[in-house]
Design an enzyme around this catalytic site. Structure first.
Site, short mmCIF file in Angstrom:
data_model
loop_
_atom_site.label_atom_id
_atom_site.label_comp_id
_atom_site.label_asym_id
_atom_site.label_seq_id
_atom_site.Cartn_x
_atom_site.Cartn_y
_atom_site.Cartn_z
N HIS A 37 0.83 -1.21 0.00
CA HIS A 37 0.00 0.00 0.00
C HIS A 37 0.86 1.25 0.00
CE1 HIS A 37 -3.21 -2.81 1.25
NE2 HIS A 37 -4.03 -1.91 0.75
N LYS A 68 -0.44 4.77 4.67
CA LYS A 68 -1.35 3.83 5.35
C LYS A 68 -0.88 3.60 6.78
CE LYS A 68 -3.79 -0.57 4.87
NZ LYS A 68 -5.06 0.03 5.30
#
Ligand SMILES: NC(=O)C1=CN([C@@H]2O[C@H](COP(=O)(O)OP(=O)(O)OC[C@H]3O[C@@H](n4cnc5c(N)ncnc54)[C@H](OP(=O)(O)O)[C@@H]3O)[C@@H](O)[C@H]2O)C=CC1
Ligand SMILES: O=C(O)C1=N[C@H](C(=O)O)C[C@H](O)C1
Length: 251
Positions: free
Chosen positions: A146, A150
């Site tokens: 990600h 995040k």
């Protein structure tokens, strides 16, 4: 016309949700809130999150869509329960105590929570379950990748995939990364979280055994995928009885 309230409107997902609402003919934004002040998004003024209880009463939206952080999501869902407004939650990283609070709220309102609103994710998890059941002695490693902002690791999606595997294989150790003298044990699944750039969200399951390797990958290429899935879920949720639902219920 379904009226949608959006929390966390200034976040990456909140913005996508407001833009997706503006693109749909069957939906309209009721109001939007954010913790810090942000300019209007997709034609909707963004108000202070502290005003949420009042805004819910005044606008009586059909559904609230939330992508924020666990603390805020829990508060927002409790406000929805007080106001009798359905809620769709995409936030990940809840503690067990917070999940209990959400379950309490779902006694009053329909609440749909899912860590991944991409349409292909349901099919991906079905394929994983099938492969894990068929290759019951193969080693498994799970990785997720990600963007660098995040907060939670592993991703909510990865945790759900691990739960799916546990239902098929029974208990195993979740080994988060490896370092030093740490050979693989039989009953374990290695879990690896990568964070870099603006990667929208990738999940890869690797199964290896019998001198062969099977990898299964899902890659979201835009946040719009999640926003549209959340709005499809909102459409499905409005008018349902109180209770907890997940995205798989909608397909
Ligand atoms: N289910 C799914 O399909 C998906 C789920 N997600 C999940 O959605 C969540 C949000 O992701 P993303 O939009 O990328 O995150 P961002 O960091 O871009 O946005 C977070 C939002 O939460 C708000 N916020 C942060 N802390 C607080 C707080 N203490 N109180 C109130 N509001 C707060 C921020 O407000 P401010 O602007 O003031 O900082 C912002 O609006 C994450 O949990 C992520 O894992 C993400 C994508 C898809
Ligand atoms: O934070 C994100 O961006 C995402 N989070 C979700 C998760 O934690 O599973 C889903 C998606 O991969 C994007």
């Amino acid at each position: 016309m379904i009226t949608v309230a959006v929390t966390g409107a200034g976040g990456q997902m909140g913005r996508e949700v407001l833009e997706a609402v503006a693109d749909r003919e069957d939906m309209a934004a009721a109001f939007a809130v954010n913790r810090t002040s942000v300019p209007p998004i997709a034609g909707t003024t963004v108000e202070d999150e502290g005003d949420l209880p009042r805004l819910l009463e005044e606008h009586d939206p059909d559904v609230l869509v939330d992508f924020t952080v666990p603390d805020a999501s829990t508060r927002y869902v409790e406000a929805c329960a007080d106001a009798g407004v359905a809620a769709v939650v995409g936030t990940t990283g809840f503690s067990d105590a917070q999940l209990e609070l959400l379950a309490d709220a779902a006694r009053e309102i329909p609440l749909l929570r899912a860590p991944n609103f991409s349409r292909a994710m349901t099919a991906f998890r079905d394929v994983i379950r099938e492969a894990v059941a068929a290759l019951d002695d193969y080693d498994i490693e799970l990785s997720e990748t990600h963007h660098n902002r995040k907060r939670d690791a592993p991703s909510g999606t990865a945790n759900d995939i691990l739960d799916d595997i546990e239902e098929i294989r029974g208990d195993f150790d979740r080994v988060h990364g490896r370092e030093g003298d740490q050979p693989r044990e039989g009953d374990e699944v290695g879990v690896h979280a990568l964070r870099a750039g603006d990667i929208r969200g990738e999940h890869e399951l690797l199964l290896a055994g019998n001198h062969e390797v099977l990898t299964l990958t899902h890659r979201a290429e835009s946040r719009g995928v999640f926003a549209e899935g959340a709005l499809d879920a909102a459409d499905w949720l409005v008018g349902r009885p109180a209770g907890e639902y997940d995205f798989e219920d909608t397909v």
